[in-house]
Design an enzyme around this catalytic site. Sequence first.
Site, mmCIF file in Angstrom:
data_model
loop_
_atom_site.group_PDB
_atom_site.id
_atom_site.type_symbol
_atom_site.label_atom_id
_atom_site.label_comp_id
_atom_site.label_asym_id
_atom_site.label_seq_id
_atom_site.Cartn_x
_atom_site.Cartn_y
_atom_site.Cartn_z
ATOM 1 N N ARG A 35 0.945 -1.096 0.000
ATOM 2 C CA ARG A 35 0.011 -0.051 0.066
ATOM 3 C C ARG A 35 1.100 0.991 0.022
ATOM 4 N NH1 ARG A 35 -2.183 2.377 4.516
ATOM 5 N NH2 ARG A 35 -2.077 0.335 5.793
ATOM 6 N N ASP A 38 -6.327 17.376 -16.331
ATOM 7 C CA ASP A 38 -6.671 15.836 -16.608
ATOM 8 C C ASP A 38 -6.227 15.889 -18.320
ATOM 9 O OD1 ASP A 38 -7.796 13.503 -17.247
ATOM 10 O OD2 ASP A 38 -9.512 13.810 -15.915
ATOM 11 N N TYR A 55 -15.180 15.693 -16.343
ATOM 12 C CA TYR A 55 -15.453 14.169 -16.219
ATOM 13 C C TYR A 55 -16.491 14.485 -15.278
ATOM 14 C CZ TYR A 55 -15.026 9.459 -15.021
ATOM 15 O OH TYR A 55 -15.417 8.233 -15.086
ATOM 16 N N LYS A 65 -7.217 4.217 -19.374
ATOM 17 C CA LYS A 65 -7.805 4.617 -20.764
ATOM 18 C C LYS A 65 -6.527 4.472 -21.724
ATOM 19 C CE LYS A 65 -11.526 5.935 -18.726
ATOM 20 N NZ LYS A 65 -12.037 7.303 -18.433
HETATM 21 C C1 LIG Z 1 -12.227 7.770 -17.149
HETATM 22 C C2 LIG Z 1 -11.629 9.316 -16.846
HETATM 23 C C3 LIG Z 1 -11.566 9.489 -15.222
HETATM 24 C C4 LIG Z 1 -11.691 8.560 -14.355
HETATM 25 O O1 LIG Z 1 -10.892 7.542 -14.333
HETATM 26 P P1 LIG Z 1 -10.932 5.971 -13.635
HETATM 27 O O2 LIG Z 1 -9.904 5.377 -13.745
HETATM 28 O O3 LIG Z 1 -12.217 5.485 -14.222
HETATM 29 O O4 LIG Z 1 -11.484 6.365 -12.104
HETATM 30 C C5 LIG Z 1 -11.296 10.903 -15.192
HETATM 31 N N1 LIG Z 1 -11.238 11.792 -16.345
HETATM 32 C C6 LIG Z 1 -11.154 11.409 -17.602
HETATM 33 C C7 LIG Z 1 -11.008 12.553 -18.525
HETATM 34 C C8 LIG Z 1 -11.658 10.127 -17.571
HETATM 35 O O5 LIG Z 1 -11.987 9.965 -19.149
#
Ligand SMILES: *Cc1c(COP(=O)(O)O)cnc(C)c1O
Length: 407
Positions: A71, A196, A124, A221
């Site tokens: 962790r 992001d 998001y 992603k």
């Molecule tokens: C999917 C996504 C998130 C969240 O990510 P997770 O791994 O699902 O928690 C945050 N920002 C964007 C732009 C995303 O596409």
Amino acid sequence: MPPEPRDSERNPPPAAEGLAFSTRAIHAGAHLNRTSALTPPIFQTSTFKLPSAAAGAAFTKSTAPSEFYTRWGNPTTKQFEAALASLEGSEAALAFSSGMGAISALFFTALSAGDHLLVGRSIYSGVSELANVFLPRFGVESSFADAGRIEDLDRAIRPNTKLIFVESPTNPTLDVCDLDAVAALGRRRGVLTAIDNTFATPVNQRPLSRGFDVVVHAATKFLGGHSDATAGVICGSQQLIDRAWYHLKLIGASLSPFEAWLLLRGLKTLAVRVQQQNDTTLEIARFLASRPEVERVHYPGLESHPRHALARRQMTGFGGVLSFEVRGGLAAGARLVESLRVIQLAVSLGGVESIIQHPASMTHGTLPEEEIRKAGIEPGLLRLSIGLEDVEDLRRDLAQGLDASCR
Ligand SMILES: *Cc1c(COP(=O)(O)O)cnc(C)c1O
């Protein structure tokens, strides 16, 4: 006879500095692999043997040890973090078990009761919920402003604003904000700026080089790229990452070693995958724009995108996600996603499989209708993440789907 050198000493990995992006995507972080295995070992262990009780005591006072308790840190995870820091050009990086884990930890790190968080309006949905529902319970206020209009963002800054958080391109309308201007605004007003960078990926856009303080990713992603791992990462200064680690340790959203290994494997092909996705997505965007059933296509690579010139200036490619609006609204959109055969109906994006979703009824379904409209989401809007399939197969699939659902 002198001792035989260890294999790993005989043939060390290349030092990442000075190497091009695609080379770093393969080799960055490899210096942390102390074995002779070409691919990194998975340290599939929750804990590590200690040489003495005193060593254990020293670890409990340390920051982010790599071999104490998983962790707190793990060698496979550290290698992924080192790779990401190299690709985003940050001093340090910290991995999490999801993108939301990373974003939550950033908010915990940067904000305390009495502070204000300023968020770009098109964002998001999980981040809107954190800002609207979760943070107020802890005495943190937040508000939204159009990040594409720098004067709006400037006006929305309060004396207690501690963090500006934006996306570009945004989910799901592919809006683009001026990265130089947002970063400069944060500098001028003394507010930390975070972005992001999930949609662009570091292949297409490096916000830290434009003055941003922090980059976060849903590594789930494009970074992982194969729809088989859930992960997140924060990239920033060593000081910020050390503070974020303290929250990671307590929140416990730590990345598992196996997921870290999948991500390292995914990173090796990041540059070629995203390059191909850039090319195919632009072709599909042009194809959709030519169809009478399609009212509008949102993709920063199209000349018709309102911020196309800005996108050209700050991005080297326009990414693998586009959205489009079909005539016939909600019903036509729902019929289309169900009539596609190659393109799969699913949430998420950035994988090798093309995926489509219908935001009005799916991910934004938890928001009040007013917020959905404020985020610029039309009932017939569809978000399409382009994978690595042949462009002709994708075009044919969309053509048959539009024929079947919009007549
Ligand atoms: C999917 C996504 C998130 C969240 O990510 P997770 O791994 O699902 O928690 C945050 N920002 C964007 C732009 C995303 O596409």
